[in-house]
Design a protein around this motif. Structure first.
Motif, mmCIF file in Angstrom:
data_model
loop_
_atom_site.group_PDB
_atom_site.id
_atom_site.type_symbol
_atom_site.label_atom_id
_atom_site.label_comp_id
_atom_site.label_asym_id
_atom_site.label_seq_id
_atom_site.Cartn_x
_atom_site.Cartn_y
_atom_site.Cartn_z
ATOM 1 N N PHE A 187 67.046 26.733 30.652
ATOM 2 C CA PHE A 187 66.854 27.357 29.352
ATOM 3 C C PHE A 187 66.508 26.287 28.321
ATOM 4 O O PHE A 187 66.991 25.161 28.400
ATOM 5 C CB PHE A 187 68.102 28.119 28.901
ATOM 6 N N LEU A 188 65.660 26.658 27.388
ATOM 7 C CA LEU A 188 65.371 25.791 26.254
ATOM 8 C C LEU A 188 66.515 26.065 25.275
ATOM 9 O O LEU A 188 66.521 27.082 24.593
ATOM 10 C CB LEU A 188 64.010 26.139 25.662
ATOM 11 N N ASP A 189 67.499 25.173 25.281
ATOM 12 C CA ASP A 189 68.710 25.373 24.490
ATOM 13 C C ASP A 189 69.149 24.051 23.885
ATOM 14 O O ASP A 189 68.371 23.085 23.853
ATOM 15 C CB ASP A 189 69.809 26.007 25.342
ATOM 16 N N GLN A 190 70.390 23.993 23.425
ATOM 17 C CA GLN A 190 70.900 22.792 22.766
ATOM 18 C C GLN A 190 70.908 21.573 23.690
ATOM 19 O O GLN A 190 71.023 20.444 23.219
ATOM 20 C CB GLN A 190 72.314 23.047 22.223
ATOM 21 N N ASN A 191 70.778 21.770 24.999
ATOM 22 C CA ASN A 191 70.730 20.664 25.960
ATOM 23 C C ASN A 191 69.296 20.229 26.269
ATOM 24 O O ASN A 191 69.075 19.458 27.200
ATOM 25 C CB ASN A 191 71.432 21.066 27.265
ATOM 26 N N PHE A 192 68.338 20.715 25.497
ATOM 27 C CA PHE A 192 66.939 20.449 25.790
ATOM 28 C C PHE A 192 66.623 18.957 25.825
ATOM 29 O O PHE A 192 65.904 18.494 26.711
ATOM 30 C CB PHE A 192 66.041 21.168 24.775
ATOM 31 N N ALA A 193 67.156 18.182 24.899
ATOM 32 C CA ALA A 193 66.885 16.737 24.892
ATOM 33 C C ALA A 193 67.330 16.105 26.201
ATOM 34 O O ALA A 193 66.601 15.288 26.781
ATOM 35 C CB ALA A 193 67.580 16.062 23.704
ATOM 36 N N GLU A 194 68.496 16.490 26.685
ATOM 37 C CA GLU A 194 68.993 15.943 27.951
ATOM 38 C C GLU A 194 68.145 16.419 29.124
ATOM 39 O O GLU A 194 67.903 15.674 30.074
ATOM 40 C CB GLU A 194 70.466 16.319 28.154
ATOM 41 N N THR A 195 67.678 17.679 29.063
ATOM 42 C CA THR A 195 66.823 18.218 30.117
ATOM 43 C C THR A 195 65.525 17.429 30.191
ATOM 44 O O THR A 195 65.068 17.059 31.279
ATOM 45 C CB THR A 195 66.539 19.716 29.863
ATOM 46 N N VAL A 196 64.928 17.151 29.043
ATOM 47 C CA VAL A 196 63.675 16.383 29.003
ATOM 48 C C VAL A 196 63.926 14.953 29.482
ATOM 49 O O VAL A 196 63.159 14.408 30.289
ATOM 50 C CB VAL A 196 63.059 16.390 27.584
ATOM 51 N N ARG A 197 64.997 14.359 29.008
ATOM 52 C CA ARG A 197 65.332 12.987 29.409
ATOM 53 C C ARG A 197 65.510 12.904 30.939
ATOM 54 O O ARG A 197 65.029 11.976 31.575
ATOM 55 C CB ARG A 197 66.601 12.535 28.683
ATOM 56 N N ALA A 198 66.177 13.882 31.524
ATOM 57 C CA ALA A 198 66.383 13.909 32.978
ATOM 58 C C ALA A 198 65.057 14.081 33.718
ATOM 59 O O ALA A 198 64.831 13.438 34.752
ATOM 60 C CB ALA A 198 67.354 15.025 33.358
#
Length: 150
Positions: free
Chosen positions: A56-67
């Motif tokens: 999901f594009l959510d509050q964890n998006f930065a971490e998702t992109v970084r991963a």
């Protein structure tokens, strides 16, 4: 406020937060479209290995992109595709897409660069809800040819 407008407000905030993070991804383009209607003029660039999708594009998006970038550094080159469903949930459907919108009747802004101008033109493609561009600590939202600095 409609469900879609409320969802877009939440997504705006996610991208504002992303712009304030260290530049592990600069520039970053994210293209939101109606679910099950991958837009024309968008093509995946081959990546091996390719990160998973479905987050999901959510509050964890930065971490998702970084991963995703840690998984394959080439991911940073290209747009992230995200589908918005009928419940206004936004899911990542692709990494590192090439966007090649057709010429627009709207004159391109001067001195903004190819990423910015591509986002303006791509925002006019049917089925596109919005594009976000994060660059140099600034976030821009593009919708139907209009540009908003967030």
């Amino acid at each position: 406020m409609s469900k879609t407008e409320a969802a877009m407000t939440g997504i705006d905030e996610i991208f504002r937060i992303l712009a304030g993070r260290p530049a592990a991804f600069d520039p970053l383009i994210c293209c939101l479209y109606h679910q099950n209607n991958l837009p024309r003029f968008a093509e995946p660039m081959p990546r091996d290995p390719s990160p998973e999708v479905g987050q999901f594009l959510d509050q964890n998006f930065a971490e998702t992109v970084r991963a995703a970038i840690a998984f394959n550094e080439a991911i940073h080159d290209g747009a992230i595709m995200a589908a918005v469903d009928h419940h206004s949930r936004c899911t990542i459907t692709g990494w590192s897409y090439r966007l090649f919108p057709p010429p627009s009747e709207i004159p391109p802004p001067v001195n903004k660069g190819s990423a910015f101008n591509s986002c303006v033109a791509m925002s006019l493609v049917p089925g596109i809800l919005a594009l976000y561009l994060v660059s140099k600590g600034t976030t821009w939202r593009f919708e139907r040819g209009s540009v908003n600095r967030l």
